[in-house]
Design an enzyme around this catalytic site. Sequence first.
Site, PDB file in Angstrom:
ATOM      1  N   GLU A  73      14.813 -31.188  38.698  1.00 10.63           N
ATOM      2  CA  GLU A  73      14.735 -30.207  39.794  1.00 10.63           C
ATOM      3  C   GLU A  73      13.929 -29.048  39.240  1.00 10.63           C
ATOM      4  OE1 GLU A  73      15.803 -30.701  42.727  1.00 10.63           O
ATOM      5  OE2 GLU A  73      17.565 -32.003  42.666  1.00 10.63           O
TER       6      GLU A  73
ATOM      7  N   LYS B  80      24.341 -28.056  29.024  1.00  9.85           N
ATOM      8  CA  LYS B  80      23.825 -26.893  28.299  1.00  9.85           C
ATOM      9  C   LYS B  80      23.289 -25.871  29.293  1.00  9.85           C
ATOM     10  CE  LYS B  80      19.972 -25.630  26.443  1.00  9.85           C
ATOM     11  NZ  LYS B  80      20.108 -24.192  26.751  1.00  9.85           N
TER      12      LYS B  80
ATOM     13  N   GLY C  32      10.303 -29.216  32.370  1.00  8.81           N
ATOM     14  CA  GLY C  32      10.594 -30.531  32.956  1.00  8.81           C
ATOM     15  C   GLY C  32       9.660 -31.613  32.414  1.00  8.81           C
TER      16      GLY C  32
ATOM     17  N   GLY D 247      15.088 -26.624  35.996  1.00  9.30           N
ATOM     18  CA  GLY D 247      14.399 -25.537  35.320  1.00  9.30           C
ATOM     19  C   GLY D 247      12.932 -25.541  35.682  1.00  9.30           C
TER      20      GLY D 247
ATOM     21  N   CYS E 233      14.736 -21.302  43.172  1.00  9.34           N
ATOM     22  CA  CYS E 233      13.618 -22.253  43.088  1.00  9.34           C
ATOM     23  C   CYS E 233      12.958 -22.512  44.439  1.00  9.34           C
ATOM     24  CB  CYS E 233      14.121 -23.552  42.497  1.00  9.34           C
ATOM     25  SG  CYS E 233      15.628 -24.121  43.310  1.00  9.34           S
TER      26      CYS E 233
ATOM     27  N   GLU F 291       4.461 -19.940  40.489  1.00 11.65           N
ATOM     28  CA  GLU F 291       5.838 -19.499  40.716  1.00 11.65           C
ATOM     29  C   GLU F 291       6.082 -18.206  39.933  1.00 11.65           C
ATOM     30  OE1 GLU F 291       9.167 -21.657  38.901  1.00 11.65           O
ATOM     31  OE2 GLU F 291      10.112 -21.631  40.872  1.00 11.65           O
TER      32      GLU F 291
ATOM     33  N   GLU G 142       7.199 -26.714  33.632  1.00 16.12           N
ATOM     34  CA  GLU G 142       6.678 -26.871  32.270  1.00 16.12           C
ATOM     35  C   GLU G 142       7.711 -27.545  31.350  1.00 16.12           C
ATOM     36  OE1 GLU G 142       5.863 -23.018  30.739  1.00 16.12           O
ATOM     37  OE2 GLU G 142       5.178 -23.790  28.802  1.00 16.12           O
TER      38      GLU G 142
END
Length: 503
Positions: free
Chosen positions: A253, A178, A236, A231, A287, A390, A234
């Site tokens: 990741e 997805k 994750g 992603g 990232c 981030e 949060e």
Amino acid sequence: MADFQLFINGEYVDAASGETFTTTDPATEQPIGEVAKADRGDAQRAIQAARTAFDEGPWPSMSGEERAAKLDKMAELLEANAERFAEMEARDSGGTIKKATFADVPGAAGALRWFARMARERPDEVELEGSPFPPSENYVRYEPYGVCTGIVPFNFPLLMACWKAGPALAAGNTSVLKPASYTSLTALMLGEIAQEADLPPGVLNVIAGPGGTAGEELASNEMVDKVAFTGSTEVGRRIMQLASGTIKPVTLELGGKSANIVLDDADLDIAAAVTLFGTFFHNGQVCESGTRALVHRSVYDEFVSLLVDRAGKMVIGSQMDFETDLGPMVSRAQAETVNRYIALGREEVGDPICGGTAPDGLADGLVVDNFVRPTIFSGVENSARIAQEEIFGPVLCVIPFESDDEAVAIANDSIYGLGGGVQTGDVERGKAIAARIKTGTVWINDYHMISPERPFGGYKQSGIGRELGTAGFDIYRQAKHVHTNPSTGRDGYMHFAALSANI
Ligand code: NAD
């Protein structure tokens, strides 16, 4: 019929509800097309197709060589269609055509080829030497998990899709992917490649749809055996919770706030170029971007002025122009988030020393609100929110330090640990620092150099597990130990009798 349909069980289909959403070019906000919008039911359909393909289809019992040939074919087809994929990737995501042409498409094909090689070279079965219980013989079989789902972020849609599907399929699993809603198109287009490479139906499925419904189904459905997610930290965390219902292994990741350390012995001119590339590549929507530049106090002023000078030369404009360094952010929402952080930075640190305002002189038709100039804050305290959180935009925090020990301490003062750099004239000094930074990748005199052949992943809240390299293949298989006692009768050697003599 949607312009871009879901790819389920080897066929392109609409969402069962018939619902679609519009995907746009973030530079112009012009629509590109209507995308089928999967809900939970569509996700279940895709999972069921992958389940049946695994339980009843040929894929898991094919030889590594046969699976590798299919993945190599997919890589070849991707390369044959490189221009079409690159253009769609750039238009849909706002990433530059240069990035799509020289990083995304070749990187995706390279990942498929690497995992094909893993399927060929990593043995399915390994005899274990010696025997803890003689005369038994022991071996390990490496077996696929089953249905593996891959949930991918907006920043490298095609590449991340191949980082997920490549190793899953190479190891004999089936896959449901997805992509993020802003950037679904190239992942959906992988279905064409799968069809042309003659992958058995259901081996690869791709659905587009909201994370909160379709995504949650991929992370929680009991027919799914493993989840890989790239992603935000949060989301994750949420994926781990959802996967815990049936104890699914997760590969995560997640986010980062990586430190790029510039030592006093570095070639400052080159280090400045590396630092800007390390932060502003893809508008900082990477990232492992080096968004904290830690700079030795003795070279601080000179280095900062080099940064400002060079940042001012970066070209902002249409992502479809090969001369452009920074295209639009992926979406209006992402640009607004970044601008909120820039406003916060003004409160915490003062005005940025460059950037911080909307670009001027953009060509007609480009939506200025979606663009952010490269922005640098100098003299930042590492405790500031802009140095800790981030931002995922083109915002660099420059932080001074006095000694290598202090640089290491600042680098490690973060909840994240994904990437990082050391710019130095003394590689051994760089290696000594690399050994002390709690992070999954360190580049010495370089940045952003990621290869499918090398492991990639995060320490701390940047993730769990490694993608790529041999480790990235091995996490898609589990070990089964088979112990064979050659004794077949009562007269044979029965170790268990020592523990339970009365049976
Ligand atoms: P995101 O977390 O918002 O979304 C990622 C994916 O998860 C999307 O496909 C989204 O639809 C889906 N999703 C959202 N909510 C979900 C839920 N509740 N259940 C299941 N799926 C859900 O991230 P993003 O904004 O697309 O990407 C940016 C983030 O990705 C940044 O934090 C960045 O650091 C991270 N990232 C990490 C790596 C890495 O390798 N560590 C690489 C790229 C991006």
